[in-house]
Design a protein around this motif. Structure first.
Motif, PDB file in Angstrom:
ATOM      1  N   ASN A  20      -9.748   7.649   0.210  1.00 40.68           N
ATOM      2  CA  ASN A  20     -10.065   7.900   1.620  1.00 40.68           C
ATOM      3  C   ASN A  20      -9.204   7.047   2.543  1.00 40.68           C
ATOM      4  OD1 ASN A  20     -11.990   9.797   0.980  1.00 40.68           O
ATOM      5  ND2 ASN A  20     -13.696   8.331   0.995  1.00 40.68           N
ATOM      6  N   PHE A  21      -8.993   5.788   2.157  1.00 42.37           N
ATOM      7  CA  PHE A  21      -8.176   4.884   2.976  1.00 42.37           C
ATOM      8  C   PHE A  21      -6.749   5.423   3.114  1.00 42.37           C
ATOM      9  CE2 PHE A  21      -4.991   1.496   3.057  1.00 42.37           C
ATOM     10  CZ  PHE A  21      -5.327   0.874   4.255  1.00 42.37           C
ATOM     11  N   PHE A  22      -6.161   5.790   1.956  1.00 42.82           N
ATOM     12  CA  PHE A  22      -4.785   6.288   1.992  1.00 42.82           C
ATOM     13  C   PHE A  22      -4.693   7.636   2.692  1.00 42.82           C
ATOM     14  CE2 PHE A  22      -3.909   3.135  -1.368  1.00 42.82           C
ATOM     15  CZ  PHE A  22      -2.737   2.610  -0.855  1.00 42.82           C
ATOM     16  N   THR A  23      -5.715   8.443   2.560  1.00 43.34           N
ATOM     17  CA  THR A  23      -5.727   9.731   3.265  1.00 43.34           C
ATOM     18  C   THR A  23      -5.721   9.512   4.773  1.00 43.34           C
ATOM     19  OG1 THR A  23      -6.942  10.800   1.460  1.00 43.34           O
ATOM     20  CG2 THR A  23      -6.994  11.880   3.617  1.00 43.34           C
ATOM     21  N   ILE A  24      -6.578   8.596   5.230  1.00 45.03           N
ATOM     22  CA  ILE A  24      -6.639   8.282   6.664  1.00 45.03           C
ATOM     23  C   ILE A  24      -5.324   7.660   7.127  1.00 45.03           C
ATOM     24  CG2 ILE A  24      -7.772   6.836   8.393  1.00 45.03           C
ATOM     25  CD1 ILE A  24     -10.353   7.165   6.726  1.00 45.03           C
ATOM     26  N   PHE A  25      -4.772   6.757   6.294  1.00 38.22           N
ATOM     27  CA  PHE A  25      -3.516   6.090   6.639  1.00 38.22           C
ATOM     28  C   PHE A  25      -2.391   7.101   6.797  1.00 38.22           C
ATOM     29  CE2 PHE A  25       0.489   4.105   5.236  1.00 38.22           C
ATOM     30  CZ  PHE A  25       0.592   3.103   6.195  1.00 38.22           C
ATOM     31  N   LEU A  26      -2.266   8.032   5.849  1.00 35.61           N
ATOM     32  CA  LEU A  26      -1.223   9.050   5.926  1.00 35.61           C
ATOM     33  C   LEU A  26      -1.434   9.991   7.102  1.00 35.61           C
ATOM     34  CD1 LEU A  26      -0.801   9.936   2.130  1.00 35.61           C
ATOM     35  CD2 LEU A  26       0.776   8.629   3.572  1.00 35.61           C
ATOM     36  N   ALA A  27      -2.700  10.291   7.373  1.00 35.77           N
ATOM     37  CA  ALA A  27      -3.012  11.143   8.523  1.00 35.77           C
ATOM     38  C   ALA A  27      -2.576  10.467   9.825  1.00 35.77           C
ATOM     39  CB  ALA A  27      -4.503  11.459   8.559  1.00 35.77           C
ATOM     40  N   ILE A  28      -2.805   9.150   9.912  1.00 41.20           N
ATOM     41  CA  ILE A  28      -2.405   8.407  11.107  1.00 41.20           C
ATOM     42  C   ILE A  28      -0.887   8.411  11.248  1.00 41.20           C
ATOM     43  CG2 ILE A  28      -2.314   6.100  12.143  1.00 41.20           C
ATOM     44  CD1 ILE A  28      -5.104   5.612  10.953  1.00 41.20           C
ATOM     45  N   ILE A  29      -0.199   8.178  10.117  1.00 41.27           N
ATOM     46  CA  ILE A  29       1.266   8.195  10.142  1.00 41.27           C
ATOM     47  C   ILE A  29       1.775   9.568  10.590  1.00 41.27           C
ATOM     48  CG2 ILE A  29       3.350   8.081   8.720  1.00 41.27           C
ATOM     49  CD1 ILE A  29       2.152   5.374   9.273  1.00 41.27           C
ATOM     50  N   GLY A  30       1.187  10.628  10.030  1.00 35.86           N
ATOM     51  CA  GLY A  30       1.594  11.982  10.415  1.00 35.86           C
ATOM     52  C   GLY A  30       1.324  12.259  11.873  1.00 35.86           C
ATOM     53  N   PHE A  31       0.180  11.767  12.364  1.00 32.06           N
ATOM     54  CA  PHE A  31      -0.181  11.971  13.774  1.00 32.06           C
ATOM     55  C   PHE A  31       0.801  11.244  14.689  1.00 32.06           C
ATOM     56  CE2 PHE A  31      -2.594  10.671  17.577  1.00 32.06           C
ATOM     57  CZ  PHE A  31      -2.936  11.923  18.061  1.00 32.06           C
ATOM     58  N   VAL A  32       1.120   9.997  14.325  1.00 35.92           N
ATOM     59  CA  VAL A  32       2.067   9.214  15.130  1.00 35.92           C
ATOM     60  C   VAL A  32       3.437   9.905  15.138  1.00 35.92           C
ATOM     61  CG1 VAL A  32       3.338   7.039  15.268  1.00 35.92           C
ATOM     62  CG2 VAL A  32       0.887   7.026  14.792  1.00 35.92           C
ATOM     63  N   PHE A  33       3.874  10.406  13.972  1.00 40.28           N
ATOM     64  CA  PHE A  33       5.153  11.110  13.873  1.00 40.28           C
ATOM     65  C   PHE A  33       5.148  12.347  14.773  1.00 40.28           C
ATOM     66  CE2 PHE A  33       7.761  14.453  11.956  1.00 40.28           C
ATOM     67  CZ  PHE A  33       8.983  13.814  11.848  1.00 40.28           C
ATOM     68  N   LEU A  34       4.059  13.105  14.707  1.00 38.09           N
ATOM     69  CA  LEU A  34       3.949  14.310  15.518  1.00 38.09           C
ATOM     70  C   LEU A  34       3.976  13.983  17.007  1.00 38.09           C
ATOM     71  CD1 LEU A  34       3.482  17.365  15.738  1.00 38.09           C
ATOM     72  CD2 LEU A  34       1.023  16.928  15.585  1.00 38.09           C
ATOM     73  N   ILE A  35       3.222  12.944  17.392  1.00 37.02           N
ATOM     74  CA  ILE A  35       3.190  12.534  18.803  1.00 37.02           C
ATOM     75  C   ILE A  35       4.586  12.108  19.258  1.00 37.02           C
ATOM     76  CG2 ILE A  35       2.353  10.777  20.397  1.00 37.02           C
ATOM     77  CD1 ILE A  35       0.346  12.984  19.844  1.00 37.02           C
TER      78      ILE A  35
END
Length: 345
Positions: A20-35
């Protein structure tokens, strides 16, 4: 058995927490990249269509001059006409004297303002010291506000480097590189002394993307990219603006494109975009002292830089295939013309 189950359960719970931690971490990275990409695209739109450009008059008063090299045709001719229409006196520099006289007369007849014009016929391929001495004598007596380094040459047709003639290589380097450097070295000291001026140099996507079968031309434009950026940093403290203008295809004698399209604007439309976007990066985000002002070229550059990489092997190979096709068609046309000439000789 119950104890073992509890240990297994506890171990499973830890694994789920890690996942769950890594899933959230990757999601945050993807979100930041998209933004970041969204912000970059918004910056592109604002730079192209909303933010104001620097006024040309900030580089010199009404009595000041603009120099245009390669002035007699295409993009150079349009720079000359449009700068004259904005009230600048124009020093026209190109190879063919008769064309320069014709353009000077056209400026006098078309421009409602009383523009002064001067001409200097010189062949940049020859790289003669006498020509540059004549240019310096003219420049030293004028208040130069704007320098348009437009003179340039490409290959007659796409050609492998190993088959490129020595003369063609020499001409491309003398015109694109030495000509631009020597003219700028004559003009820039006066701008530094007056603490104002604009040095605008024509670049090319061939300098951004390594271009097989146009290797010498591509290398010369890549040189101008690096040189112009370095020059911009040197002259900025003295109030002199330096800008390398990137372009893809434009209707001109060099490109051999005759009809404008959404990706290949007319020389008039392209120059209008350049002069209307001075000081704005357009599609050249992250490139110092560089602008890609025409909107379709800017979009193309942004997309390639964002999702492909301008020097990506796939991009280079696509470029290579395209120019191989252009070369094949050009050779077939030359063969037809040769046979046609034999038929009626």
């Amino acid at each position: 058995m119950t104890v073992i189950d509890r240990k297994s359960s506890g171990g499973l719970a830890v694994d789920e927490n890690v996942i769950n931690f890594f899933t959230i971490f990757l999601a945050i990275i993807g979100f930041v990249f998209l933004i970041a990409k969204v912000v970059s695209f918004v910056r592109l739109i604002f730079s192209l269509f909303i933010f104001p450009a620097l006024p040309l008059r900030s580089f010199g008063p009404r009595s000041s001059w603009a120099i245009v090299t390669g002035a007699s045709d295409g993009i150079g001719k349009e720079f000359s006409l449009q700068l004259a229409q904005r009230g600048f006196n124009i020093l026209l520099v190109s190879r063919t004297e008769s064309k320069l006289h014709s353009l000077a007369s056209e400026i006098q007849s078309k421009c409602t303002r009383s523009n002064a014009t001067k001409i200097l016929a010189m062949d940049f391929a020859s790289n003669k010291d006498d020509d540059y001495a004549k240019l310096k004598a003219l420049v030293d007596s004028l208040d130069i506000a704007i320098l348009i380094n437009n003179v340039g040459q490409s290959h007659d047709i796409p050609v492998p480097f190993t088959q490129t003639s020595r003369k063609e290589m020499k001409d491309i380097i003398n015109i694109n590189c030495m000509g631009t450097l020597r003219v700028t070295q004559i003009v820039a000291p006066g701008m530094v002394q007056r603490k104002r001026g604009l040095i605008l140099t024509m670049g090319s996507f061939g300098g951004l993307m390594p271009t097989p079968l146009l290797a010498t031309y591509s290398g010369s434009k890549a040189f101008l990219q690096q040189w112009s950026t370095a020059l911009g940093a040197e002259l900025a403290p003295f109030g002199v603006a330096v800008e390398l203008v990137q372009s893809y295809l434009v209707v001109s004698a060099m490109s051999k494109i005759r009809k404008p399209s959404w990706m290949a604007p007319s020389a008039r439309g392209f120059v209008k975009a350049v002069l209307g976007r001075i000081g704005r990066t357009g599609g050249a985000q992250g490139w110092g002292w560089t602008s890609t002002p025409y909107w379709t070229h800017a979009m193309m550059q942004w997309f390639l830089a964002t999702f492909a990489g301008l020097s990506n092997t796939t991009v280079v190979n696509v470029n290579k295939t395209m120019h191989e096709g252009i070369r094949a068609r050009a050779l077939r046309k030359m063969e037809r013309e040769k046979n046609w000439g034999k038929k009626f000789s």
